[in-house]
Scaffold this motif. Structure first.
Motif, PDB file in Angstrom:
ATOM      1  N   ARG A 243       0.960  -1.342  -0.012  1.00 46.96           N
ATOM      2  CA  ARG A 243       0.024   0.212   0.026  1.00 46.96           C
ATOM      3  C   ARG A 243       0.940   1.142   0.066  1.00 46.96           C
ATOM      4  NH1 ARG A 243      -3.114  -2.953  -1.650  1.00 46.96           N
ATOM      5  NH2 ARG A 243      -4.948  -3.994  -0.633  1.00 46.96           N
ATOM      6  N   PRO A 244       0.521   2.400  -0.195  1.00 45.56           N
ATOM      7  CA  PRO A 244       1.332   3.669  -0.287  1.00 45.56           C
ATOM      8  C   PRO A 244       1.943   3.815   1.010  1.00 45.56           C
ATOM      9  CG  PRO A 244      -1.041   4.100  -1.291  1.00 45.56           C
ATOM     10  CD  PRO A 244      -1.150   2.765  -0.624  1.00 45.56           C
TER      11      PRO A 244
ATOM     12  N   TYR B 287       5.856   4.739   0.494  1.00 44.86           N
ATOM     13  CA  TYR B 287       6.112   6.203   0.800  1.00 44.86           C
ATOM     14  C   TYR B 287       6.447   6.485   2.173  1.00 44.86           C
ATOM     15  CZ  TYR B 287       3.758   7.087  -3.943  1.00 44.86           C
ATOM     16  OH  TYR B 287       3.390   6.829  -4.944  1.00 44.86           O
ATOM     17  N   GLY B 288       5.847   5.631   3.527  1.00 49.81           N
ATOM     18  CA  GLY B 288       6.226   6.099   4.796  1.00 49.81           C
ATOM     19  C   GLY B 288       7.371   5.133   5.227  1.00 49.81           C
ATOM     20  N   GLY B 289       7.493   5.210   6.602  1.00 51.12           N
ATOM     21  CA  GLY B 289       8.530   4.250   7.014  1.00 51.12           C
ATOM     22  C   GLY B 289       9.894   4.797   7.054  1.00 51.12           C
ATOM     23  N   ASP B 290      10.707   4.241   7.699  1.00 46.36           N
ATOM     24  CA  ASP B 290      12.058   4.612   8.076  1.00 46.36           C
ATOM     25  C   ASP B 290      12.800   4.649   6.593  1.00 46.36           C
ATOM     26  OD1 ASP B 290      11.568   5.108  10.618  1.00 46.36           O
ATOM     27  OD2 ASP B 290      12.737   3.257  11.341  1.00 46.36           O
ATOM     28  N   GLN B 291      12.451   3.698   5.979  1.00 51.87           N
ATOM     29  CA  GLN B 291      13.008   3.502   4.519  1.00 51.87           C
ATOM     30  C   GLN B 291      12.307   4.087   3.391  1.00 51.87           C
ATOM     31  OE1 GLN B 291      16.292   2.506   4.413  1.00 51.87           O
ATOM     32  NE2 GLN B 291      16.170   2.801   6.804  1.00 51.87           N
TER      33      GLN B 291
ATOM     34  N   GLN C  10      13.642   9.276   2.555  1.00 51.47           N
ATOM     35  CA  GLN C  10      14.777   9.432   1.590  1.00 51.47           C
ATOM     36  C   GLN C  10      14.652  10.755   0.726  1.00 51.47           C
ATOM     37  OE1 GLN C  10      15.713   5.879  -1.108  1.00 51.47           O
ATOM     38  NE2 GLN C  10      14.434   4.605   0.353  1.00 51.47           N
ATOM     39  N   LEU C  11      13.519  11.417   0.619  1.00 55.43           N
ATOM     40  CA  LEU C  11      13.343  12.913  -0.016  1.00 55.43           C
ATOM     41  C   LEU C  11      13.968  13.471   1.209  1.00 55.43           C
ATOM     42  CD1 LEU C  11       9.998  12.645  -1.989  1.00 55.43           C
ATOM     43  CD2 LEU C  11      12.598  12.587  -2.643  1.00 55.43           C
TER      44      LEU C  11
ATOM     45  N   PRO D 117       5.979  -4.879   3.232  1.00 56.06           N
ATOM     46  CA  PRO D 117       6.887  -3.719   3.519  1.00 56.06           C
ATOM     47  C   PRO D 117       8.359  -3.894   3.334  1.00 56.06           C
ATOM     48  CG  PRO D 117       5.206  -3.682   5.296  1.00 56.06           C
ATOM     49  CD  PRO D 117       4.819  -4.828   4.388  1.00 56.06           C
ATOM     50  N   GLU D 118       8.647  -5.132   4.185  1.00 58.53           N
ATOM     51  CA  GLU D 118       9.800  -5.307   4.515  1.00 58.53           C
ATOM     52  C   GLU D 118      10.758  -5.937   3.218  1.00 58.53           C
ATOM     53  OE1 GLU D 118       7.164  -8.861   4.440  1.00 58.53           O
ATOM     54  OE2 GLU D 118       7.330  -7.306   5.787  1.00 58.53           O
TER      55      GLU D 118
END
Length: 159
Positions: free
Chosen positions: A42-43, A47-51, A56-57, A88-89
């Motif tokens: 999912r987005p 887009y979210g999370g530490d990585q 990154q932006l 996500p992983e």
């Protein structure tokens, strides 16, 4: 824009015309669809999370807040993730800065063979680039927190 669609075992690719004619009201929906592989992602995972893309932006933004040697005009961001990931992983999100055709050394020579870059003095931060970077990070952050509902945006539009 190219998106891996697990159910089809292949990619959906937006044409240049599709991207240019996408109504502003559908931009967030298209960004959400890009980050959904129809296989568990999912987005928020992309887009979210530490990585994720937004993190990154923000790291790129931190570097550009202190970088004073170059100004970029019409540079692009390339957003990549593992389209066949189950969760996500496994996303392996990567953000790359690409298209440096119009990069100028601040207070020095431009990339066109010698014309002085008179618009910015030595030691200036590239506020134009930073503004664009902050805008896309903010938009993607908002998209990552939206409730995503799968639909046919990318399956019915010309690709």
């Amino acid at each position: 824009m190219q998106v891996y669609r697990h159910a089809r075992g292949g990619y959906w690719r937006a044409s240049k015309r599709w991207c240019k004619t996408l109504p502003e009201a559908l931009v967030d929906k298209a960004l959400a669809s890009f980050a959904n592989n129809e296989h568990g992602l999912r987005p928020a995972d992309v887009y979210g999370g530490d990585q994720g893309v937004v993190a990154q932006l923000r790291a790129l933004e931190s570097w550009f807040k202190v970088q004073k040697e170059f100004h970029l005009f019409s540079a692009s961001l390339l957003l990549l993730y593992e389209g066949d990931a189950h969760g996500p992983e496994e996303t392996n999100v990567r953000v790359r800065l690409v298209d440096f055709a119009h990069t100028f050394a601040v207070g020095g020579n431009s990339d066109d063979g010698g014309a002085e870059n008179k618009s910015h003095s030595e030691g200036d931060i590239d506020e134009n680039f930073l503004g664009g970077l902050r805008a896309i990070a903010s938009r993607l952050n908002a998209v990552s927190t939206m409730e995503y509902v799968a639909d046919t945006l990318m399956t019915t539009a010309g690709g």
